[in-house]
Design an enzyme around this catalytic site. Structure first.
Site, PDB file in Angstrom:
ATOM      1  N   CYS A 177       0.846  -1.183   0.000  1.00 44.41           N
ATOM      2  CA  CYS A 177       0.000   0.000   0.000  1.00 44.41           C
ATOM      3  C   CYS A 177       0.884   1.237   0.000  1.00 44.41           C
ATOM      4  CB  CYS A 177      -0.851   0.064   1.260  1.00 44.41           C
ATOM      5  SG  CYS A 177      -2.018  -1.294   1.415  1.00 44.41           S
ATOM      6  N   CYS A 233      13.224  -3.636   2.757  1.00 42.01           N
ATOM      7  CA  CYS A 233      12.750  -4.666   1.828  1.00 42.01           C
ATOM      8  C   CYS A 233      13.453  -4.547   0.465  1.00 42.01           C
ATOM      9  CB  CYS A 233      11.250  -4.485   1.634  1.00 42.01           C
ATOM     10  SG  CYS A 233      10.568  -5.495   0.324  1.00 42.01           S
ATOM     11  N   ASN A 279       0.593   0.847   6.177  1.00 39.47           N
ATOM     12  CA  ASN A 279       1.238   0.108   5.094  1.00 39.47           C
ATOM     13  C   ASN A 279       2.101  -0.969   5.724  1.00 39.47           C
ATOM     14  OD1 ASN A 279       4.012   0.769   2.827  1.00 39.47           O
ATOM     15  ND2 ASN A 279       2.510  -0.844   2.765  1.00 39.47           N
ATOM     16  N   GLY A 280       1.823  -2.212   5.372  1.00 38.04           N
ATOM     17  CA  GLY A 280       2.608  -3.311   5.926  1.00 38.04           C
ATOM     18  C   GLY A 280       1.721  -4.487   6.245  1.00 38.04           C
ATOM     19  N   CYS A 331       6.327 -13.659   1.113  1.00 42.56           N
ATOM     20  CA  CYS A 331       6.679 -12.545   1.998  1.00 42.56           C
ATOM     21  C   CYS A 331       5.539 -12.404   3.003  1.00 42.56           C
ATOM     22  CB  CYS A 331       6.809 -11.261   1.186  1.00 42.56           C
ATOM     23  SG  CYS A 331       7.051  -9.799   2.208  1.00 42.56           S
ATOM     24  N   TYR A 359      11.022  -4.379  -7.642  1.00 45.00           N
ATOM     25  CA  TYR A 359       9.785  -4.248  -8.393  1.00 45.00           C
ATOM     26  C   TYR A 359       8.890  -3.114  -7.944  1.00 45.00           C
ATOM     27  CZ  TYR A 359       4.970  -5.070  -9.778  1.00 45.00           C
ATOM     28  OH  TYR A 359       3.697  -4.897 -10.247  1.00 45.00           O
ATOM     29  N   GLY A 384      -0.918   0.761  -5.031  1.00 36.46           N
ATOM     30  CA  GLY A 384      -2.220   0.184  -4.679  1.00 36.46           C
ATOM     31  C   GLY A 384      -3.310   0.804  -5.503  1.00 36.46           C
TER      32      GLY A 384
HETATM   33  P1  5GP Z   1       4.507 -14.046 -12.905  1.00 34.12           P
HETATM   34  O1  5GP Z   1       3.896 -13.841 -14.229  1.00 34.12           O
HETATM   35  O2  5GP Z   1       5.773 -14.854 -12.914  1.00 34.12           O
HETATM   36  O3  5GP Z   1       3.512 -14.577 -11.913  1.00 34.12           O
HETATM   37  O4  5GP Z   1       4.884 -12.618 -12.309  1.00 34.12           O
HETATM   38  C1  5GP Z   1       5.999 -11.932 -12.790  1.00 34.12           C
HETATM   39  C2  5GP Z   1       5.594 -10.560 -13.223  1.00 34.12           C
HETATM   40  O5  5GP Z   1       4.794  -9.962 -12.208  1.00 34.12           O
HETATM   41  C3  5GP Z   1       6.774  -9.646 -13.434  1.00 34.12           C
HETATM   42  O6  5GP Z   1       6.605  -9.000 -14.685  1.00 34.12           O
HETATM   43  C4  5GP Z   1       6.722  -8.638 -12.315  1.00 34.12           C
HETATM   44  O7  5GP Z   1       7.015  -7.337 -12.798  1.00 34.12           O
HETATM   45  C5  5GP Z   1       5.323  -8.708 -11.838  1.00 34.12           C
HETATM   46  N1  5GP Z   1       5.229  -8.627 -10.376  1.00 34.12           N
HETATM   47  C6  5GP Z   1       6.128  -8.945  -9.437  1.00 34.12           C
HETATM   48  N2  5GP Z   1       5.653  -8.721  -8.203  1.00 34.12           N
HETATM   49  C7  5GP Z   1       4.415  -8.237  -8.361  1.00 34.12           C
HETATM   50  C8  5GP Z   1       3.403  -7.780  -7.469  1.00 34.12           C
HETATM   51  O8  5GP Z   1       3.559  -7.773  -6.248  1.00 34.12           O
HETATM   52  N3  5GP Z   1       2.244  -7.346  -8.052  1.00 34.12           N
HETATM   53  C9  5GP Z   1       2.049  -7.325  -9.386  1.00 34.12           C
HETATM   54  N4  5GP Z   1       0.891  -6.880  -9.887  1.00 34.12           N
HETATM   55  N5  5GP Z   1       2.969  -7.739 -10.256  1.00 34.12           N
HETATM   56  C10 5GP Z   1       4.134  -8.189  -9.749  1.00 34.12           C
HETATM   57 MG    MG Z   2       6.222  -6.760 -14.760  1.00 32.73          MG
END
Ligand code: 5GP
Ligand code: MG
Length: 456
Positions: free
Chosen positions: A2, A237, A102-103, A383, A243, A28
């Protein structure tokens, strides 16, 4: 995951909070809310939807006062009630209170069950409600002491903005897992936000990061007072850098874009590939792909175009036309790709769905070879500190080797950044939270405890 924001001592506090939340929309998209305090009352608007959808001009007539706190909630499966939006508002013995979090609290069920045994009632599944209850039930007289009392009873990852009718309290957990920064507003007043990109939009000057274990108290006519509540045990983190955060943000002294570039360079050292071209998976893989291309000395191209208009309202395609989903969002530039050996870089691999579809797309566009490279280590553990990673069963790397995954996604080869490489790229002067990669649940909880779908 968040975003939170807090504004204090500003005439148009709600507007500033609104823009800050807009800058942090990536953290979010499920729901958003702002509460303001005008000295007499707390006013609150929260709803499902994006920041620009939830607030309009009349919102700001209601949201009076020079103190505002706000929240963007991450979209997670199943939780679709407006009740789950934040800030959480309540009336209790000392008056009115509003909390944004947030957390993720790892002892939320123990705390909740104890409260319920004592007759408390809950409206939502959010651990933020625990916080409100703990403050309300504390036997201390002053709010600040009730907050400190509450803090001794919660565990896990939290950044909190708490508002009474005239004060604001801001707290970062002793591990500093989630980011939180303090800034000064140009026309007077203060702002705290999960990410510094919020300061850039509202023209605030970055002052410093909130320290792990620190509480900041904002009161009328005073500079913010700092109190170190807990001994710091800093574990920021790593996934924020990989990401989550926006590339223009500076988290605990490190720019996110630079960190991603460095991860890409390190990936080129650890897992090179003989290719003609390096492409990123847009947008999340762009910075790492630049670093990877630079490390290999191979041209970088934006060979996949992203359609930015795929919004939240998009209707999920049926099972039969699943491919459409990735095609709606991503489209290859065929003439760049045809006949080439390609390295394609993404920031992380979670379930493997994205990678599989992208490899297929590149092969269909005529790529000779597709070498998938991931600028993060293998995600093997969920996580519990605010990143909404799925269960062990859904995490492809927790049950498959790199070679097996390469086969499953159809790539010519697959490579991940090592945990050591990640730490070196981020700078080894700190102990990062690497829980998704090494399963070290240093702040409590474990791989099998509940997920964070309700809260992060
Ligand atoms: P996968 O398709 O392997 O399940 O997810 C990998 C993709 O999801 C990557 O392109 C990455 O940028 C994205 N991604 C990684 N962590 C998260 C997250 O917490 N939320 C969302 N929406 N995308 C994520
Ligand atoms: Mg991605």
């Amino acid at each position: 995951m968040c975003a939170i924001v807090g504004v204090y001592g500003a005439k148009n506090a709600a507007k500033i909070a609104y823009y800050a939340l807009f800058a942090m929309q990536h953290r979010g998209q499920e729901s958003t809310g702002i509460s303001t305090a005008d000295g007499d009352r707390i006013h609150l608007i929260k709803k499902r939807g994006l920041v620009t959808e939830v607030f309009d001009e009349p919102s700001f007539e209601l949201l009076r006062g020079n103190c505002a706190i706000g929240h963007n909630r991450y979209s997670t499966a199943g939780a679709d009630s407006v009740l789950d939006a934040q800030p959480v508002f309540a009336r209790y013995k000392l008056g009115e209170i509003s909390v944004a979090h947030n957390g993720n609290l790892v002892n939320k069920y123990e705390v909740r069950n104890r409260l319920i045994d004592n007759g408390a009632i809950f409206q939502t599944g959010m651990d933020t409600e625990n916080i409100v209850h703990l403050i309300a039930k504390s036997q201390k007289d002053a709010l600040v002491d009730r907050i400190k009392d509450m803090l001794t009873k919660i565990e896990g990852a939290y950044c909190l903005a708490i508002q009474s009718r005239s004060k604001m309290f801001v707290i970062r957990d002793r591990f500093g897992i989630r980011p939180l920064s303090l800034g000064r507003l140009k026309d007077g007043g203060w702002i705290i936000a999960s990410e510094t990109c919020a300061f850039d939009l509202v023209g605030a000057e970055f002052i410093r990061d909130v320290r792990p274990g620190e509480m900041l108290i904002f009161e009328e006519g005073q500079e913010p007072q700092s109190e170190q509540i807990f001994e710091p045990d800093f574990h920021p983190c790593a996934f924020e850098y990989i990401y989550f955060a926006r590339p223009d943000s500076i988290i605990d002294g490190k720019n996110v874009y630079q960190a991603r570039l460095q991860m890409g360079r390190m990936l080129a050292k650890e897992s090179p590939a003989e290719v003609d071209l390096v492409l990123p998976v847009p947008d999340s893989g762009v910075a790492a792909a630049r670093g990877y291309a630079e490390g290999l000395g191979v041209p970088f191209e934006m060979g996949i175009v992203r359609n930015h208009y795929v919004g939240r309202t998009f209707i999920e395609p049926t099972q039969e036309i699943r491919d459409l989903k990735v095609k709606l969002k991503l489209s290859p530039i065929r003439h760049l790709i045809e006949g080439k050996c390609i390295a394609i870089i993404d920031d992380s691999l979670v379930r493997g769905t994205t990678s599989k579809q992208i490899v297929k797309m590149l092969l269909e566009a005529g790529a000779k070879e597709v070498h998938m490279r991931i600028a993060a280590p293998e995600i093997k553990y969920p996580c519990r500190y605010g990143i909404d990673t799925p269960t062990m069963e859904e995490l492809i790397s927790s049950s498959h080797s790199v070679e097996e995954i390469a086969q499953m996604i159809g790539a010519t080869s697959l490579g991940f950044l090592s945990v050591e490489g990640l730490v070196e790229a981020l700078g080894s002067e700190r102990t990062y939270s690497l829980v998704s990669f090494d399963g070290n649940y240093f702040a409590g909880g474990n791989a099998n405890s509940f997920g964070c779908a309700d809260d992060c």
